[in-house]
Motif scaffolding. Structure first.
Motif, mmCIF file in Angstrom:
data_model
loop_
_atom_site.group_PDB
_atom_site.id
_atom_site.type_symbol
_atom_site.label_atom_id
_atom_site.label_comp_id
_atom_site.label_asym_id
_atom_site.label_seq_id
_atom_site.Cartn_x
_atom_site.Cartn_y
_atom_site.Cartn_z
ATOM 1 N N UNK A 146 0.899 -1.153 0.000
ATOM 2 C CA UNK A 146 0.000 0.000 0.000
ATOM 3 C C UNK A 146 0.933 1.197 0.000
ATOM 4 N N UNK A 155 -6.591 5.010 -3.029
ATOM 5 C CA UNK A 155 -6.850 3.634 -2.603
ATOM 6 C C UNK A 155 -8.292 3.253 -2.936
ATOM 7 N N UNK A 212 -6.893 -6.322 -2.469
ATOM 8 C CA UNK A 212 -5.970 -5.795 -1.456
ATOM 9 C C UNK A 212 -4.975 -6.853 -1.015
ATOM 10 N N UNK A 213 -5.240 -8.120 -1.339
ATOM 11 C CA UNK A 213 -4.293 -9.173 -0.973
ATOM 12 C C UNK A 213 -3.154 -9.283 -1.972
ATOM 13 N N UNK A 268 -14.259 -1.930 -0.226
ATOM 14 C CA UNK A 268 -13.340 -2.932 0.309
ATOM 15 C C UNK A 268 -14.119 -4.130 0.820
ATOM 16 N N UNK A 299 -13.793 -7.904 -0.559
ATOM 17 C CA UNK A 299 -13.377 -9.037 0.268
ATOM 18 C C UNK A 299 -14.426 -10.155 0.253
#
Lengths: 309, 305
Positions: free
Chosen positions: B55, B237, B247-248, B293, B297
């Motif tokens: 990030x 972001x 995000x992984x 997000x 996820x």
């Protein structure tokens, strides 16, 4: 290097900074300056205590600075209802902020630094909206005692900070909650399998973090006696820096609140000495950033092995 | 083409209805693109950082640094091209330092970029002595206010950067390395990928894009200032996550990010047309990011199951 950065090393470093301050500036050891350092440190110590709880549980909270501003604005706006009511409303508000972050992390399963980056924006924006972008006047002049008053020889904010620190220390070292926090930060899956309610524990940690941050915001407001929607910018960085200098493991599970206390004091001294030497306050952001990097590097030999994303 | 393009269409329709047609007017659409260009450029670098499972929290501060460096040098009469190059190079180097501390000293990216966020902001304030920088050369305004045909110059800059990174990702081995490292760092290390060097590249590029974004903002405002770019890391972001990058790490697309940026720009524009309190808009954006997000996820979790 790791041996130097041990717990005793930190106290020696603190002493070193005090000697440095005394040598570099004649006013360093005066009563006024020491009271000033304690007042300044009180906000750092409270925020760093809050952040320590979160970090040891293997999480992070980036919203502290914004929540300080939110706390400040909320108190200033509600002060007309009377101080006790305003205190209650403000702390309830910041606790709710902490709870929101906690819910996003535990039940939303959003990575903590993203979740609290979100609450950081939301809290700041709420503070700006409530205050309409302007400082809020309306804090009674008598309230300044919280920021500037003395209790015997001890500044009142420092006494409040000491209480919060001791509460944090008690929770972490003497209670089941504290042991659960360390266990979750060490290995969450193992903690879960040994019957710890991981979600609830994390939630409590974030709630405490919101509550403590609210208290820091109240002291901040006492020092400037206005509600400041633009206040507290970058305070989360100071808190994280204090923890990291004090040897709190950034992936959780290890570290002592005593280390955090020393870290916060060292950081305050760096700021104070830079002020006394008339070094641009703007440079302090950069110095603090560099201190975080250095501290992580010094402590990180063990951390690297534990690093997984 | 994924979900985000469908949402984009939905937002266009809802926006057109709510604003009684103002929203869909070509001048307004061009305006949205123009106002999205700075975040668009930032988000390209951010996409790479997130693809390697990192990030970059320092992009907003780097934007400010680029702004004051470029503006100060221009004000002091060093031409236009040289200040721009120096500003962008400075940000590239700062990004490189982040890359070194993340890639080789192995400090986790959210800590190293948080530190860089403070360092770059402090450097920007110190360099500009805390003051905005005015009196920029007139010719420089072309970057932020000029157009080539109907297309604003800054949008062209954004497109060029998107294309360059697309080529890096699709046509060079570095692109595969970036996705490999993001997917499984240990496996790529064992396969002989120099993980440190890949991260160095990624964060240096992210610094570079932040530098370019700083130039765009400076020209648009006709002013350099050390307080610019606050919370823009949040916007970038959000755009990346809205664009479907995980995000992984290990997967994602730059074109998706472009859609995410436009989506965010449309929502900003719509909130302005509908007169939403500007202070409150940040909260709405924060909430949108968290929702994105969360969906990102949960969708991934159901796919795995």
């Amino acid at each position: 290097m790791q041996r130097i950065a041990s717990a005793w090393g930190m106290w020696i470093l603190l002493l070193g900074f005090m000697v440095l301050g005394t040598v570099l500036s004649p006013v360093f050891l005066t009563h006024i300056n020491i009271a000033n350092i304690l007042r300044q440190a009180s906000i750092f110590v409270i925020l760093a205590t809050a952040e320590t709880l979160v970090l040891i549980s293997g999480n992070i909270d980036l919203s502290l600075g914004s929540v300080v501003a939110f706390s400040s604005v909320t108190f200033a706006l509600t002060a007309t209802y009377g101080i006790p009511q305003a205190l209650l409303i403000t702390l309830a508000g910041t606790t709710l902020m902490g709870l929101t972050g906690g819910l996003l992390v535990t039940y939303g399963r959003i990575p903590p630094f993203i979740a609290t980056l979100g609450t950081m924006g939301i809290a700041r924006s709420l503070a700006m909206t409530l205050a309409n972008g302007q400082p809020v006047y309306g804090v009674p002049a008598s309230y300044a005692v919280v920021g500037e008053g003395f209790w015997g020889p001890i500044p009142i904010p420092a006494a409040i900070a000491a209480v919060i620190f001791l509460v944090g220390l008690f929770l972490l070292t003497q209670t089941a909650l504290g042991r659960h926090v360390y266990a979750i930060g060490g290995e969450e899956e193992v903690a879960r399998l040994s019957g710890i309610n991981v979600g609830l524990t994390k939630l409590l940690v974030y709630i405490l973090c919101g509550l403590f941050t609210g208290v820091a915001g109240l002291i901040y407001t006492g020092r400037i006696t206005v509600g400041m929607p633009e206040g507290g910018v970058g305070y989360e960085m100071d808190a994280i820096a204090s923890c990291v200098i004090g040897g709190i493991h950034i992936f959780g599970g290890r570290g002592s609140l005593w280390g955090t206390l020393v870290g916060a004091l060292i950081l305050t001294l760096i700021g104070n000495i830079m002020n006394l030497l008339d070094i641009s306050p703007y440079l302090q952001y950069a110095v603090k950033g560099a201190v975080i990097l250095l501290a992580v590097l010094l402590w990180s030999r063990g951390i690297q092995k534990g690093y997984r994303r | 083409m994924g979900m985000q393009w469908l949402i984009l269409c939905a937002v266009v329709i809802v926006g057109t209805v709510l604003s009684r047609g103002v929203f869909i007017a070509p001048t307004n659409l061009i305006n949205i693109l123009r106002q999205s260009a700075d975040v668009g450029v930032l988000a390209v670098g951010q996409t790479l950082a997130i693809m390697v499972a990192g990030i970059d929290l320092s992009v907003g501060s780097l934007l400010a640094l680029s702004s004051v460096v470029a503006a100060t040098l221009m004000r002091d009469g060093h031409g236009i091209v040289a200040p721009m190059l120096i500003a962008v190079t400075t940000c590239l180097l700062f990004g490189g330092i982040t890359g070194l501390s993340t890639g080789f000293a192995r400090i986790p990216p959210f800590i190293s970029t948080l530190a860089m966020m403070g360092i770059a902001r402090g450097a920007a304030y110190t360099y500009a002595r805390g003051q905005p920088v005015y009196n920029l050369p007139k010719e420089f305004l072309a970057v932020g206010r000029g157009s080539i045909g109907p297309i604003p110059v800054q949008v062209v800059v954004w497109l060029v950067i998107v294309l360059a990174v697309l080529i890096l990702l699709e046509r060079s081995r570095w692109g595969r390395y970036i996705l490999m490292v993001g997917g499984n760092e240990e496996a790529s290390r064992l396969a002989g990928v120099n993980v440190g060097r890949v991260k160095l590249l990624v964060f240096a590029v992210s610094g570079l894009t932040a530098g370019v974004a700083g130039i765009i903002v400076t020209s648009r405002l006709n002013m350099g200032a050390p307080f610019l770019g606050m919370f823009m890391e949040l916007d970038s972001i959000t755009a990346v996550v809205l664009g479907g990058t995980s995000l992984n790490g290990g997967e994602g697309s730059v074109l998706g990010t472009v859609a995410g940026v436009i989506l965010l720009g449309m929502m900003n524009n719509l909130m302005n047309i509908l007169n939403v309190n500007p202070f409150f808009q940040q909260a709405v954006k924060g909430a949108i990011m968290l929702a994105a997000v969360y969906l990102n996820i949960t969708r991934r979790r159901t796919v795995v199951q």
